[in-house]
Design a protein around this motif. Structure first.
Motif, PDB file in Angstrom:
ATOM      1  N   GLN A   1      76.390  20.754  65.817  1.00 56.50           N
ATOM      2  CA  GLN A   1      74.926  20.718  65.905  1.00 56.50           C
ATOM      3  C   GLN A   1      74.304  20.280  64.583  1.00 56.50           C
ATOM      4  OE1 GLN A   1      74.222  24.731  67.377  1.00 56.50           O
ATOM      5  NE2 GLN A   1      73.979  23.979  69.460  1.00 56.50           N
TER       6      GLN A   1
ATOM      7  N   GLU B   1      74.669  16.540  64.220  1.00 53.39           N
ATOM      8  CA  GLU B   1      73.683  15.817  65.028  1.00 53.39           C
ATOM      9  C   GLU B   1      72.319  15.793  64.335  1.00 53.39           C
ATOM     10  OE1 GLU B   1      73.643  17.591  68.885  1.00 53.39           O
ATOM     11  OE2 GLU B   1      75.695  16.963  69.357  1.00 53.39           O
TER      12      GLU B   1
ATOM     13  N   GLU C   1      77.156  30.356  70.319  1.00 58.13           N
ATOM     14  CA  GLU C   1      76.614  29.125  69.742  1.00 58.13           C
ATOM     15  C   GLU C   1      77.428  28.653  68.547  1.00 58.13           C
ATOM     16  OE1 GLU C   1      74.009  26.769  70.270  1.00 58.13           O
ATOM     17  OE2 GLU C   1      74.503  27.632  72.222  1.00 58.13           O
TER      18      GLU C   1
ATOM     19  N   HIS D   1      81.260  22.051  70.209  1.00 56.26           N
ATOM     20  CA  HIS D   1      80.600  21.616  68.963  1.00 56.26           C
ATOM     21  C   HIS D   1      80.917  22.485  67.742  1.00 56.26           C
ATOM     22  CE1 HIS D   1      77.643  24.794  69.686  1.00 56.26           C
ATOM     23  NE2 HIS D   1      77.386  24.291  70.865  1.00 56.26           N
TER      24      HIS D   1
END
Length: 226
Positions: free
Chosen positions: A36, A39, A141, A113
């Motif tokens: 993340q 990105e 997460e 991720h």
């Protein structure tokens, strides 16, 4: 501004104030999963230094021209562990123990991720347990959230980074390193940073004597013999 993989939260909590005191600079951190954060940087987020939990994330950004040429380097190798909180009744001494009925829920970072999640998936696949354990797996997460799930008792076992549990008590069992790709963690200075010289100062501090000592204390294997 340092965007950092979630496994570095305790490292930066200790290192940050020392760096600020020595440099006179203010350090701001953005912790999250490496994928993340990558990105965000690829999309132009205002970041000066990226501390990834994988070398591949740095390589990808380098190919896109988002990093300062020549600034990439490995700063440490992390370890994947199975961790149970001090209050847990689960007894886990090997990966096979994750399959027993007494272990109902297992947290791991999202493998899509998060490098530690990917390592957890690789290890379970290597051990022939990935499919069998699907009903028990609770994705988080990032690896820090996976640790928090185990710390709070919401899951029985966390597949997490050694750095997060070194001083957390409970039971920590290393996952055999031959079962997953090495967690070589790399950093780089972000192209377009408006604080290039300050970013270089931070990198020098992290990879210098004080930073290396802190990284080693949190379980990282260091490059160049550390």
């Amino acid at each position: 501004m340092v965007s950092a993989a979630a496994d570095l939260s305790p490292v930066l909590a200790e290192l940050g104030p020392l760096f600020e005191k020595e440099s006179g600079l203010t350090l701001r951190t953005n912790l999250g999963s490496t994928g993340q954060l990558m990105e965000q940087i690829a999309a132009g987020a205002s970041v000066d230094v990226f501390l990834a939990a994988s070398k591949s994330a740095i390589d990808q950004l380098e190919q896109k021209g988002r990093l300062v040429a020549g600034s990439a380097q490995i700063y440490g190798r992390g370890r994947l562990v199975m961790w149970t909180s001090p209050g847990s009744t689960a007894v886990v001494e090997s990966l096979d123990d994750l399959a027993v009925a007494a272990v109902a829920r297992i947290s791991l970072a999202n493998p899509d991720h998060a490098p530690y999640g990917r390592a957890a998936r690789e290890a379970l696949e290597s051990a022939g347990l990935w499919n069998e354990l699907q009903p028990k797996l609770v994705p988080a997460e990032n690896v820090r959230q996976a640790f928090q799930f185990a710390e709070s008792g919401n899951v029985d076992v966390g597949l997490v980074a050694l750095s997060l549990v070194v001083f957390a008590g409970g039971t920590c069992v290393p996952v055999p390193e031959e079962l997953y790709e090495p967690l070589d963690q790399a950093l780089a200075i972000v192209a377009g940073s408006t604080h290039q010289s300050e970013a270089e100062q931070f990198v020098a501090f992290l990879t210098g004597e004080t930073g290396r000592e802190i990284l080693q204390r949190y379980g990282f294997t260091l490059p160049n013999g550390g």
